[in-house]
Design a protein around this motif. Sequence first.
Motif, PDB file in Angstrom:
ATOM      1  N   SER A   1       0.079  -8.976   1.803  1.00 21.16           N
ATOM      2  CA  SER A   1      -1.293  -8.844   1.991  1.00 21.16           C
ATOM      3  C   SER A   1      -1.622  -8.564   3.400  1.00 21.16           C
ATOM      4  O   SER A   1      -0.916  -8.837   4.303  1.00 21.16           O
ATOM      5  CB  SER A   1      -1.953 -10.072   1.332  1.00 21.16           C
ATOM      6  OG  SER A   1      -2.496 -10.809   2.427  1.00 21.16           O
TER       7      SER A   1
ATOM      8  N   ASN B   1       0.569   1.517  -3.011  1.00 21.35           N
ATOM      9  CA  ASN B   1      -0.731   1.105  -3.762  1.00 21.35           C
ATOM     10  C   ASN B   1      -1.799   2.330  -3.994  1.00 21.35           C
ATOM     11  O   ASN B   1      -2.944   2.071  -3.818  1.00 21.35           O
ATOM     12  CB  ASN B   1      -1.432   0.190  -3.178  1.00 21.35           C
ATOM     13  CG  ASN B   1      -2.432  -0.603  -3.908  1.00 21.35           C
ATOM     14  OD1 ASN B   1      -2.422  -0.590  -5.004  1.00 21.35           O
ATOM     15  ND2 ASN B   1      -3.525  -1.205  -3.285  1.00 21.35           N
TER      16      ASN B   1
ATOM     17  N   ASN C   1      -3.154 -10.207   5.027  1.00 18.12           N
ATOM     18  CA  ASN C   1      -3.286 -11.453   5.663  1.00 18.12           C
ATOM     19  C   ASN C   1      -2.052 -12.109   6.149  1.00 18.12           C
ATOM     20  O   ASN C   1      -1.985 -13.283   6.629  1.00 18.12           O
ATOM     21  CB  ASN C   1      -3.980 -12.525   4.588  1.00 18.12           C
ATOM     22  CG  ASN C   1      -4.646 -13.552   5.306  1.00 18.12           C
ATOM     23  OD1 ASN C   1      -5.280 -13.278   6.333  1.00 18.12           O
ATOM     24  ND2 ASN C   1      -4.766 -14.530   4.565  1.00 18.12           N
ATOM     25  N   THR C   2      -1.129 -11.368   5.796  1.00 18.68           N
ATOM     26  CA  THR C   2       0.381 -11.608   5.914  1.00 18.68           C
ATOM     27  C   THR C   2       0.699 -11.526   7.322  1.00 18.68           C
ATOM     28  O   THR C   2       0.336 -10.476   7.824  1.00 18.68           O
ATOM     29  CB  THR C   2       1.247 -10.840   4.958  1.00 18.68           C
ATOM     30  OG1 THR C   2       0.920 -11.123   3.814  1.00 18.68           O
ATOM     31  CG2 THR C   2       2.724 -11.459   5.312  1.00 18.68           C
TER      32      THR C   2
ATOM     33  N   ASN D   1       5.541  -8.967  -1.557  1.00 15.65           N
ATOM     34  CA  ASN D   1       4.761  -7.758  -1.748  1.00 15.65           C
ATOM     35  C   ASN D   1       4.674  -7.312  -3.057  1.00 15.65           C
ATOM     36  O   ASN D   1       5.830  -7.009  -3.870  1.00 15.65           O
ATOM     37  CB  ASN D   1       5.312  -6.753  -0.661  1.00 15.65           C
ATOM     38  CG  ASN D   1       4.338  -5.412  -0.661  1.00 15.65           C
ATOM     39  OD1 ASN D   1       3.577  -5.195  -1.482  1.00 15.65           O
ATOM     40  ND2 ASN D   1       4.452  -4.595   0.299  1.00 15.65           N
TER      41      ASN D   1
END
Lengths: 487, 487
Positions: free
Chosen positions: B168, A191, B170-171, A16
């Motif tokens: 992400s 983020n 997508n993980t 990550n």
Amino acid sequence: MSSTLQLRSLNYDNINPHVKAAKYAVRGELAVKAESIRRELEQNPSSHPFDHVIFANIGNPQQLDQKPITFFRQVLSLIQYPDLLEEANLEAAKQLYPEDALERAKWLLKSVKSVGAYSHSQGAPPLRDSVAKYIEQRDGYPADPDSIFLTAGASSGVNTLLHVIAASPNTGVMIPIPQYPLYTATLALLNAKPVEYFLEEPSAWSTKVDDLYTVLEKAETEGTDVRCICVINPGNPTGASLPYDSIADIIKFAAEKKLVVMADEVYQTNVFIGEFVSFKKVLRDLQKKEPGKYENVELVSFHSTSKGMVGECGQRGGYFELVGFDPKVVAEIYKFVSISLCPPVSGQCLVELMVNPPKEGEPSHSLYKKEFNDIYNGLKTRAYALHDAFKQMEGVEGQDPQGAMYMFPTIKLPQKVGEVAKEQGRKPDEFYCMELLKATGVCVVPGSGFGQVEGTWHFRTTFLAPGTDWVGRIVRFHKEFMEKYRD
Amino acid sequence: MSSTLQLRSLNYDNINPHVKAAKYAVRGELAVKAESIRRELEQNPSSHPFDHVIFANIGNPQQLDQKPITFFRQVLSLIQYPDLLEEANLEAAKQLYPEDALERAKWLLKSVKSVGAYSHSQGAPPLRDSVAKYIEQRDGYPADPDSIFLTAGASSGVNTLLHVIAASPNTGVMIPIPQYPLYTATLALLNAKPVEYFLEEPSAWSTKVDDLYTVLEKAETEGTDVRCICVINPGNPTGASLPYDSIADIIKFAAEKKLVVMADEVYQTNVFIGEFVSFKKVLRDLQKKEPGKYENVELVSFHSTSKGMVGECGQRGGYFELVGFDPKVVAEIYKFVSISLCPPVSGQCLVELMVNPPKEGEPSHSLYKKEFNDIYNGLKTRAYALHDAFKQMEGVEGQDPQGAMYMFPTIKLPQKVGEVAKEQGRKPDEFYCMELLKATGVCVVPGSGFGQVEGTWHFRTTFLAPGTDWVGRIVRFHKEFMEKYRD
């Protein structure tokens, strides 16, 4: 790189990125080095030119020999071993515990059933009632126990609120600079964008409200969706204590600009100049004066058992109070905290003890009062001793100690320091702090860990360590350092 | 919506969508309803057709009258109030505390200095040494204290690992279905993908390794970057205990497919059939048998003081052990946990007590042994009583109790139930559990909270509540329910 490493699922390049981006200098390189020196001294007491490490990098009073408040610990001891309250043991127990500790322990056990049982995710209801009463007495305005969430220290509460607020990579949260790095670290993990507003060092690290408008406007022009302003009062690392009018101005700014106010008030009893005023009180005052005008303000205030005269960092107790939040948002906050089940129950009980200490006339009152005052006065004395020491140090200047547990002096470093530091891949203040640690065993945190005006250098030190010998060590080191690197 | 609400910064539509997406049924609608019924009964004992609520929705033994292990609590009591160990108090203290509790308390205080001081972020080093010794004795293979992280319960550890893995949107992370919803909730918060593999109910909720390959292939075909497989053993909510060969097969699968193995082993002492084998032991066995072949396997194993015969949920203690991780990844894990400073120090001490209980010949050994066995046998007896009760219930079928603290029987519900439930916006199992709660005061969690094969319905109940009266209540309710809704 060996083939084994290549076959792993996780490596530095594919984990990550937001975890990697988070920085937390309070426990960073210097703290790690300090810990390794401590171990070396344990193995070989003459391995360094000092006999012990002083961890002035973190507000951890009991690690530096501050004795806990006796009444609190008596009660925590009893609730861990309820057999002591049984008839058969009561006579022996009364030799060791005062009557009011026994009574409080009984009441707490009735409230939580067992410190080994999960509580309500928001904290045991009767304990939240006590917190509400404390807030009412402090501010002169009612508090709602259902708007209070007990937490595992204030950090966990800040994490919860920022989680809920951080809707997208475009979400902005205003934070003071210098700041406690929990804020930037958590925003990095989520983020989201820190939107920095600078505190004014020349006027004792005050908050200039005009600047807030400028900073906000700039962020919004750049497309950031600013949703919240964080304030640390009394300040960490600055120690500054906000006057009433500044608080009112910040609330007015937040009301006008539709921002959540996150008030980190964990140092509310650590005030040496003036008096602590809570954001909640000022908000209610404003609402009273101009009915209807500040109804939209969403305020969350954090408190903790780790600081103040309690200093029980390891017990992980704290709370936050929500004011003016949409009930649907509160429901999401509740769901979020329920995923981690509940804060430590003994820590919850300690919150209750902190907000509801022995009263005048009760058996433990006079000892409590004495211990509280001794800790307060000790902190104040050491803060001023440190401040005086800074005055002897060339190029070092500190603001008058106002509160919290920290000093954040500025240091003017010779140019040569910058060059040597650069060779080591360090910033000048990082280099200075590392040299200080190696020469004296005193571990402080460079200003870069908190943020500072470009080209200025600082360090944060707590004033928790007992005695003054270590202050003398800093003064001597500084003199030699300046002589070595003078331009 | 009033204008006040519109002026707020935060509303349901603009907060973090990932927080909204997280679901945690264990403390969801049913638990909230159960709590409100509990309060109603407190106000008016005849407000419901039962006199108390039984919280069988969550593994919270001490909330249901399980008595804590005496030795553990004696030590925790002493470390909260170290004055008891001083000369002046020792005589009185010896009337209340056995010699080995006093000794252990002294050692723990030497190790942590004060339970009120922040410890090393990874947990106090001497306590981690004890955990390493426990793992070595359990598995017959060495463990490294520097690879052990003490945590605030296992939940906090799972949160840490998933944070680092979730690189992400997508993980992908493979999770068993049914699962403990901490996994799906945390993945939702992190905006990562749960990749579901189904456990086989007809063969006692076993794990079919062939299925793992199919599920992984499908996810990868769809573009998901699968990085980890989670296993809960013994199972939650299923109670199933994995045999040695299944564990070996899962490790081989993970090695071949380069997946981190997250082994949730918090119920490692709650095993009624066969014996618990850790993933670590099987991994080391495999590495020994075929040197070099399984060196790439990254395994993390979680344990907790909340479950087992300890049952100290509210104390928030736990640990995880990392095996085979890249040191740079470990450094990021360390930084991540340091942001929340440290796990509760009394919880850390409880971990030490759990892994290092009184030994044969020590004063507290026989009482410890008796208490441990009584709790174990009580759980087992109640598990089988509940299993027998299910046999009397039409359309209900439960697997033999194997371990953990839960039963997860299947219920075949008449079609009419589906129709009535739909009118209320509920799934049939949610409706069933809500009716059960309202009629009997027994709070269980619908299978939908854990995941189940489409068209099948379940509920999870703990077998922690004392007595059997509540089991009778469930049986009677079920009979009436089925009669009412029979097709």
